[in-house]
Design a protein around this motif. Structure first.
Motif, PDB file in Angstrom:
ATOM      1  N   ILE A 211       0.805  -1.232   0.000  1.00  0.00           N
ATOM      2  CA  ILE A 211       0.000   0.000   0.000  1.00  0.00           C
ATOM      3  C   ILE A 211       0.833   1.276   0.000  1.00  0.00           C
ATOM      4  O   ILE A 211       0.304   2.352  -0.257  1.00  0.00           O
ATOM      5  CB  ILE A 211      -0.968   0.039   1.196  1.00  0.00           C
ATOM      6  CG1 ILE A 211      -0.209   0.075   2.526  1.00  0.00           C
ATOM      7  CG2 ILE A 211      -1.958  -1.116   1.142  1.00  0.00           C
ATOM      8  CD1 ILE A 211      -1.082   0.385   3.740  1.00  0.00           C
ATOM      9  N   VAL A 212       2.155   1.192   0.297  1.00  0.00           N
ATOM     10  CA  VAL A 212       2.939   2.411   0.426  1.00  0.00           C
ATOM     11  C   VAL A 212       3.213   3.016  -0.951  1.00  0.00           C
ATOM     12  O   VAL A 212       3.497   2.313  -1.912  1.00  0.00           O
ATOM     13  CB  VAL A 212       4.262   2.144   1.179  1.00  0.00           C
ATOM     14  CG1 VAL A 212       5.217   1.285   0.365  1.00  0.00           C
ATOM     15  CG2 VAL A 212       4.935   3.450   1.564  1.00  0.00           C
ATOM     16  N   GLU A 213       3.088   4.337  -1.036  1.00  0.00           N
ATOM     17  CA  GLU A 213       3.318   5.035  -2.297  1.00  0.00           C
ATOM     18  C   GLU A 213       4.537   5.940  -2.253  1.00  0.00           C
ATOM     19  O   GLU A 213       5.045   6.348  -3.298  1.00  0.00           O
ATOM     20  CB  GLU A 213       2.069   5.859  -2.666  1.00  0.00           C
ATOM     21  CG  GLU A 213       0.863   4.974  -2.953  1.00  0.00           C
ATOM     22  CD  GLU A 213      -0.372   5.773  -3.347  1.00  0.00           C
ATOM     23  OE1 GLU A 213      -0.703   6.740  -2.620  1.00  0.00           O
ATOM     24  OE2 GLU A 213      -1.001   5.420  -4.355  1.00  0.00           O
ATOM     25  N   ASP A 214       5.009   6.255  -1.037  1.00  0.00           N
ATOM     26  CA  ASP A 214       6.190   7.107  -0.918  1.00  0.00           C
ATOM     27  C   ASP A 214       6.767   6.946   0.475  1.00  0.00           C
ATOM     28  O   ASP A 214       6.127   6.416   1.379  1.00  0.00           O
ATOM     29  CB  ASP A 214       5.815   8.581  -1.187  1.00  0.00           C
ATOM     30  CG  ASP A 214       7.013   9.427  -1.600  1.00  0.00           C
ATOM     31  OD1 ASP A 214       8.138   8.868  -1.652  1.00  0.00           O
ATOM     32  OD2 ASP A 214       6.829  10.626  -1.868  1.00  0.00           O
ATOM     33  N   ILE A 215       8.002   7.398   0.627  1.00  0.00           N
ATOM     34  CA  ILE A 215       8.720   7.396   1.897  1.00  0.00           C
ATOM     35  C   ILE A 215       8.923   8.846   2.329  1.00  0.00           C
ATOM     36  O   ILE A 215       9.215   9.693   1.486  1.00  0.00           O
ATOM     37  CB  ILE A 215      10.081   6.677   1.747  1.00  0.00           C
ATOM     38  CG1 ILE A 215       9.870   5.195   1.411  1.00  0.00           C
ATOM     39  CG2 ILE A 215      10.918   6.807   2.999  1.00  0.00           C
ATOM     40  CD1 ILE A 215      11.153   4.454   1.107  1.00  0.00           C
ATOM     41  N   PRO A 216       8.796   9.167   3.609  1.00  0.00           N
ATOM     42  CA  PRO A 216       8.565   8.299   4.771  1.00  0.00           C
ATOM     43  C   PRO A 216       7.159   7.693   4.786  1.00  0.00           C
ATOM     44  O   PRO A 216       6.231   8.209   4.162  1.00  0.00           O
ATOM     45  CB  PRO A 216       8.763   9.237   5.961  1.00  0.00           C
ATOM     46  CG  PRO A 216       9.492  10.404   5.433  1.00  0.00           C
ATOM     47  CD  PRO A 216       9.043  10.561   4.025  1.00  0.00           C
ATOM     48  N   TYR A 217       7.029   6.608   5.532  1.00  0.00           N
ATOM     49  CA  TYR A 217       5.792   5.858   5.596  1.00  0.00           C
ATOM     50  C   TYR A 217       4.812   6.557   6.535  1.00  0.00           C
ATOM     51  O   TYR A 217       4.977   6.548   7.754  1.00  0.00           O
ATOM     52  CB  TYR A 217       6.091   4.437   6.090  1.00  0.00           C
ATOM     53  CG  TYR A 217       4.872   3.572   6.267  1.00  0.00           C
ATOM     54  CD1 TYR A 217       4.300   2.917   5.181  1.00  0.00           C
ATOM     55  CD2 TYR A 217       4.308   3.385   7.518  1.00  0.00           C
ATOM     56  CE1 TYR A 217       3.194   2.107   5.351  1.00  0.00           C
ATOM     57  CE2 TYR A 217       3.201   2.573   7.697  1.00  0.00           C
ATOM     58  CZ  TYR A 217       2.645   1.933   6.600  1.00  0.00           C
ATOM     59  OH  TYR A 217       1.545   1.137   6.770  1.00  0.00           O
ATOM     60  N   ASP A 218       3.812   7.194   5.957  1.00  0.00           N
ATOM     61  CA  ASP A 218       2.707   7.809   6.686  1.00  0.00           C
ATOM     62  C   ASP A 218       1.429   7.490   5.929  1.00  0.00           C
ATOM     63  O   ASP A 218       1.452   7.214   4.722  1.00  0.00           O
ATOM     64  CB  ASP A 218       2.870   9.328   6.784  1.00  0.00           C
ATOM     65  CG  ASP A 218       3.915   9.731   7.818  1.00  0.00           C
ATOM     66  OD1 ASP A 218       3.849   9.236   8.949  1.00  0.00           O
ATOM     67  OD2 ASP A 218       4.791  10.534   7.467  1.00  0.00           O
ATOM     68  N   ARG A 219       0.299   7.585   6.604  1.00  0.00           N
ATOM     69  CA  ARG A 219      -0.967   7.266   5.953  1.00  0.00           C
ATOM     70  C   ARG A 219      -1.170   8.092   4.683  1.00  0.00           C
ATOM     71  O   ARG A 219      -1.662   7.587   3.680  1.00  0.00           O
ATOM     72  CB  ARG A 219      -2.129   7.493   6.925  1.00  0.00           C
ATOM     73  CG  ARG A 219      -3.479   6.986   6.402  1.00  0.00           C
ATOM     74  CD  ARG A 219      -4.575   7.281   7.399  1.00  0.00           C
ATOM     75  NE  ARG A 219      -5.875   6.779   6.999  1.00  0.00           N
ATOM     76  CZ  ARG A 219      -6.391   5.616   7.352  1.00  0.00           C
ATOM     77  NH1 ARG A 219      -5.686   4.780   8.106  1.00  0.00           N
ATOM     78  NH2 ARG A 219      -7.602   5.251   6.959  1.00  0.00           N
ATOM     79  N   ALA A 220      -0.757   9.353   4.721  1.00  0.00           N
ATOM     80  CA  ALA A 220      -0.946  10.220   3.550  1.00  0.00           C
ATOM     81  C   ALA A 220      -0.158   9.740   2.344  1.00  0.00           C
ATOM     82  O   ALA A 220      -0.445  10.135   1.208  1.00  0.00           O
ATOM     83  CB  ALA A 220      -0.531  11.651   3.892  1.00  0.00           C
TER      84      ALA A 220
END
Length: 791
Positions: free
Chosen positions: A139-148
C-alpha cells in the motif's frame, strides 16, 4: 540539560516503532520527539548520556514484532529544548531515501480475535490491522511511511479510529492502515458474467462468508487479496480443480493450498514444529511439507492438486478477509496466483475482469488500491533449516548487507523465476519474485516493479549488471538501458552469480588475495563465457573472479530447446553419448526405456547428433535429471513446467531406499579429463549401465532413483577432492542453483563435503534458484568496481 539526536536505520517505519519510542521515552520521563525521515527514524532526547543508554537498551529489548534495527548513530545536540515527548510529522528530505519499507505481514492473533468476537467493533471486518500486522509494501506510495503516502489516504479515519490512532496505550497508536466498517475499505461479491444475484442465497452474514458456500458448490472464485488477485476452488473437488487447470492453462504444476487452521493442515501434510512456526509467522508463506493420506472420514484431495509430488504447499489465511472466507470450511482450498499462464498477477479490477472472467465464476473485490503487486512466498525445510524458494510477500522487498561497498548498481537477474536487485553503498534490495519472463506481459510487470521501486527509493543506477546470455529479456533490456543512459555494463557468468549469491548471503570475505571458495552450481542452463551451455559446474570463485575447475559431462541437447520440454530426448542423447545403439540393443534391448526409444526416428536423431545440427552440447544437471526420470518412465514424453520430471524423480526416493543406496554398492562414477587433457568432468557411463541393469533386474524405482542421487553426489565429491589437491588451503564450499532445492541431493553433497573438512554454505534467505542470481550479480559488480584496475 544535555541533548542527543539519534538516527536509527532498519525496518523501523510502518511497524509501530515511533509509538514504541514514545511509550519508552514517557515511561522513563524523557522529553523530546521522534519522527520518520528519509533515512529511517530520528529521535531527539533531552537527557544525559547514561539515561540515553538506558532508553536505547529498553527500546532494543522491547521492539515491536515487525521491527528490526540495522544501525544506531548518536550525536550531541546541546541546543535541544523540549517539554514532554511528541511524535512529529514526518520529514521527507531531499536526497534518495534510505528508510526501509516493511514487508506485508499476516494477521496477528489480537486482530484475528477481534474479527471473530461478536461483541467487538470490528467483528467480521475483513481489513482489520494494527501496528503488528497488515499491509505495508503493497500500500505504500512514498517514503517516509505515513498514511498520507499510502493507498489508505483515500479513506479518512472516523472519530473512533482516530481516537485509537492517537492513544499511546492502544496497539493501533499511529497504525497507518487503521480502518473499520465506518471509514475503511469494503469487500463486495459479484458474478463474473455480470448477472444479478442475491447474496443471502449463499450466506446470512456477508459477501465474504458467501464465498465459502460458493467454493463448496464447486465454483471458482477470484479473490482480490493483499498484493493481487488469487484464484480459489475446493481442493477436494476433482471437477473444480480440473476446470481451474484448464481455464488457467496450468495443466500439471502443483497448486498451493490454503487451510482454515493447523488442525486442517495436519490432516493432509506432515508438519514439524518448525513448519508450524513458519505457517504462523508474520511472513505467513506457503510451506512445502510431506503429503500424507487423510484418515478415514476426511475428504481426500483431488488427484489433480499436485500430481506425482511427495510434498504439498500449504498456507494459513494471511488476512482477515481470508480467515473469514474460510471460517466455515473444514477442507483445503486451492489458492493460486490470479493470472493466466505466464502473465503477471492481476491487481486492478479492470484488468482482472478482462483476463480472469474466463477463468473465475465469481469475484470477491475490495476498494483498497494495491500500490504494488506481490505474490505468495514459498518456503521448504531442507537439511533441518527453512529455505526460501520464492521470495515474495512477507519477506520482500528487503535490504541485505553487501560484502563490498557498492556504487549504485542495477542487477537485472535472469529469465526464469526472475528478480532484480538494486544496490547502493553497503546494502542491496532484492525485488520480490517476478516470475518467468518468456511472455511480454510478464516482462511488462517486471518493468513496472522496477520503476515503482526506483520511484520509492529515488534510485538511478550507475552500473548495470547483466547475465552473459543475450537471449534473456532482462539482459537485453539491461544492455539497452545502459546504452541509453551511458552507464557501465558488467557481464556476469550465470553460475558465478549463483555461487557469489550464496557467498554474499553468508557475508563471506576472502582473507587474502589468493583466498577462494569452492563453488558448485547445478541448474538447467546458463551461458558460459564463449557461448557454451553450462549447467553443472565446479568453480574456484571469489566475487571478482572465478575459474572453472570441473563440470558434468557435456551432452547434446537433442533438438535444442525441445530437449528442455521432452525428457526422452535427453535420455536418448545421454545413452548415445555413452554407448552405441547396437550395444544398447544387445545388452538392454528388453528394458522398457530402450524398447520405447527404438520406436523413435533414430536415423534422423543420429544424423542430428553426428552433425551437431540443433544439438548444442550442455553440461546441464537439469537435463541429466530429465534423462534419468525418463528412464524410470517419469514424464518421458513432455513436461509442462520447468523441473517437473526432476521433482518427480526426487519424490520417488523413500527414506528406506536412500538408506539402502547409501549403505550398498554405489553406481560407479569417474572424473576423467575432456579430450584427455582438458577440464575434469563427471563421466556417467558406469552409472547408465548400472541403471539399465537395475531396470532389467526389476529393481524398485525408488531404489534406482536413490542410487542415482547418491551417484551424482559421488561424482561431485570426486571433483571436490581434485580441487582440494589443487588448492589444499580451501576451507569453504558454496552450493547454489535450482537443483540444490532437491532435498536429497543437498543433504548428500553437504554431508560429503563436510566430511572432507569444508565449511559448507547453503542458501536460506536468498533463493538457490534463479530468483537469487541478481544478488550474486550485485556482489560481483561491486567487487569488480572496487578493484584497483577498475576504470
Amino acid at each position: 540539560m544535555a541533548g542527543e539526536r539519534i538516527h536509527i536505520r532498519g525496518t523501523v517505519q510502518g511497524v509501530g516503532f515511533r509509538p514504541t519510542v514514545a511509550v519508552w521515552a514517557r515511561k522513563l520521563g524523557l522529553a523530546g520527539w521522534v519522527r520518520n525521515g528519509p533515512e529511517g527514524v530520528e529521535i531527539a532526547l533531552q537527557a544525559d548520556s547514561d539515561r540515553v543508554d538506558g532508553f536505547l537498551a529498553a527500546l532494543t529489548e522491547g521492539l515491536p514484532p515487525l521491527a528490526a534495527i540495522a544501525s544506531v548513530h548518536r550525536a550531541p545536540d546541546p541546543e535541544l529544548e523540549a517539554e514532554g515527548f511528541a511524535i512529529l510529522d514526518s520529514e521527507a528530505g531531499k536526497g534518495a531515501p534510505r528508510a526501509v519499507v516493511a514487508p506485508d505481514a499476516a494477521s496477528c492473533p489480537a486482530c484475528l480475535a477481534e474479527v471473530l468476537d461478536p461483541l467487538a467493533r470490528r467483528y467480521r471486518y475483513p481489513f482489520t490491522t494494527c501496528t503488528h500486522c497488515g499491509p505495508r509494501y503493497s500500500i505504500v506510495e512514498d517514503i517516509p511511511y505515513d498514511r498520507a503516502r499510502t493507498t489508505m489516504a483515500r479513506f479518512p479515519m472516523c472519530d473512533a479510529c482516530r481516537a485509537e490512532y492517537e492513544d499511546p496505550a492502544n496497539r493501533r497508536y499511529h497504525a497507518e492502515p487503521i480502518a473499520c466498517f465506518t471509514c475503511g475499505p469494503r469487500a463486495s461479491l459479484r458474478r463474473a458474467d455480470g448477472r444479478a444475484f442475491t447474496a443471502e442465497a449463499f450466506s446470512m452474514l456477508d459477501d465474504v462468508d458467501a464465498v465459502a458456500s460458493l467454493l463448496m458448490r464447486g465454483e471458482i472464485v477470484a479473490i482480490r487479496g493483499l498484493g493481487g488477485y488469487q484464484l480459489c476452488c475446493d481442493a477436494t473437488s476433482a471437477a473444480a480443480v480440473a476446470r481451474l487447470r484448464e481455464r488457467k492453462r496450468r495443466p500439471e504444476q502443483p497448486l498451493a493450498l490454503m487451510v482454515r487452521d493447523l488442525d486442517v493442515a495436519r490432516r493432509y501434510v506432515k508438519l514439524e514444529p518448525d513448519d508450524e512456526t513458519l505457517l504462523r509467522s508474520p511472513a505467513g508463506p506457503i510451506v512445502l511439507a510431506p503429503a500424507q493420506t487423510p484418515a478415514e472420514g476426511v475428504r481426500p484431495l483431488a488427484d489433480g492438486v499436485a500430481p506425482m509430488q511427495a510434498c504439498l504447499g500449504v498456507m494459513l489465511p494471511t488476512t482477515p478477509l481470508h480467515h473469514l472466507m474460510l471460517r466455515r470450511l473444514d477442507r483445503p482450498v486451492v489458492c493460486t496466483s490470479g493470472n493466466r499462464h505466464q502473465e503477471p498477477m492481476c491487481t486492478e479490477p479492470g484488468t482482472a475482469a478482462e483476463r480472469l472472467s474466463a477463468v473465475a465464476d465469481w469475484f470477491l473485490e475490495h476498494d483498497r488500491p494495491i500500490a504494488r503487486r506481490i505474490d505468495d512466498s514459498v518456503v521448504r525445510r531442507l537439511g533441518g533449516a527453512p529455505r526460501i524458494l520464492r521470495r515474495a510477500r512477507g519477506y520482500a522487498p528487503s535490504w541485505h548487507p553487501l560484502p563490498d561497498h557498492a556504487p549504485r548498481i542495477l542487477a537485472v537477474g535472469g529469465q526464469l523465476k526472475s528478480s532484480f536487485a538494486i544496490a547502493d553503498g553497503d546494502r542491496t534490495l532484492l525485488s520480490p519474485h517476478q516470475g518467468d519472463l518468456d511472455e511480454v506481459e510478464a516482462f511488462d510487470g517486471y518493468l513496472q516493479t522496477y520503476a515503482s521501486l526506483c520511484r520509492l527509493y529515488g534510485f538511478a543506477p550507475e552500473i548495470v549488471a547483466v547475465d552473459l546470455h543475450s537471449g534473456y529479456r532482462s539482459a537485453a533490456w539491461g544492455r539497452a538501458l545502459a546504452a541509453e543512459k551511458g552507464l557501465a555494463v558488467v557481464e556476469v557468468q550465470h553460475h558465478h552469480a549463483h555461487v557469489a549469491a550464496c557467498l554474499a548471503e553468508h557475508g563471506w570475505q576472502p582473507r587474502h588475495e589468493e583466498d577462494v571458495a569452492l563453488g558448485i552450481a547445478l541448474d538447467g542452463l546458463g551461458m558460459g563465457p564463449n557461448g557454451e551451455l553450462w549447467g553443472g559446474e565446479v568453480l574456484l570463485a571469489r566475487y571478482d573472479a572465478y575459474s572453472r575447475l570441473g563440470t558434468l559431462k557435456p551432452v547434446a541437447m537433442l533438438g535444442g530447446d525441445k530437449a528442455s520440454r521432452e525428457p526422452w530426448r535427453n535420455l536418448y542423447a545421454h545413452l548415445r553419448a555413452e554407448m552405441s545403439w547396437s550395444e544398447l540393443e544387445m545388452n538392454f534391448g528388453t528394458v522398457a526405456p530402450i524398447r520405447a526409444l527404438a520406436e523413435r526416428p533414430r536415423d534422423l536423431l543420429d544424423q542430428m547428433l553426428d552433425s551437431g545440427v540443433a544439438c548444442p552440447p550442455a553440461s546441464s544437471c537439469g537435463r541429466l535429471f530429465d534423462a534419468v526420470a525418463a528412464a524410470l518412465d517419469l514424464y518421458p514424453e513432455r513436461i509442462s513446467f520447468e523441473g517437473q520430471a526432476a521433482m518427480a524423480l526426487e519424490a520417488c526416493v523413500t527414506d528406506e531406499a536412500l538408506r539402502e543406496a547409501r549403505q550398498g554398492e554405489h553406481y560407479p562414477m569417474g572424473t576423467p579429463n575432456l579430450g584427455g587433457d582438458g577440464l575434469p568432468y563427471v563421466e556417467h557411463l558406469g552409472m547408465w549401465r548400472a541403471i539399465l541393469g537395475d531396470l532389467h533386474a526389476g529393481v524398485d524405482r525408488a531404489l534406482i532413483a536413490a542410487r542415482f542421487h547418491v551417484a551424482l553426489s559421488d561424482g561431485l565429491v570426486l571433483l571436490a577432492r581434485r580441487a582440494l589437491r589443487q588448492c589444499p588451503h580451501l576451507r569453504v564450499a558454496a552450493l547454489s542453483g535450482g537443483c540444490f532445492q532437491n532435498g536429497v541431493l543437498l543433504a548428500l553433497v553437504t554431508d560429503a563435503l563436510t566430511a572432507l573438512g569444508l565449511d559448507v554454505l547453503t542458501h536460506a534467505e536468498i533463493p538457490a534458484n534463479d530468483g537469487g542470481i541478481a544478488f550474486g550479480q550485485v556482489a560481483i559488480a561491486a567487487a569488480t568496481a572496487s578493484r584497483p584496475d577498475a576504470s
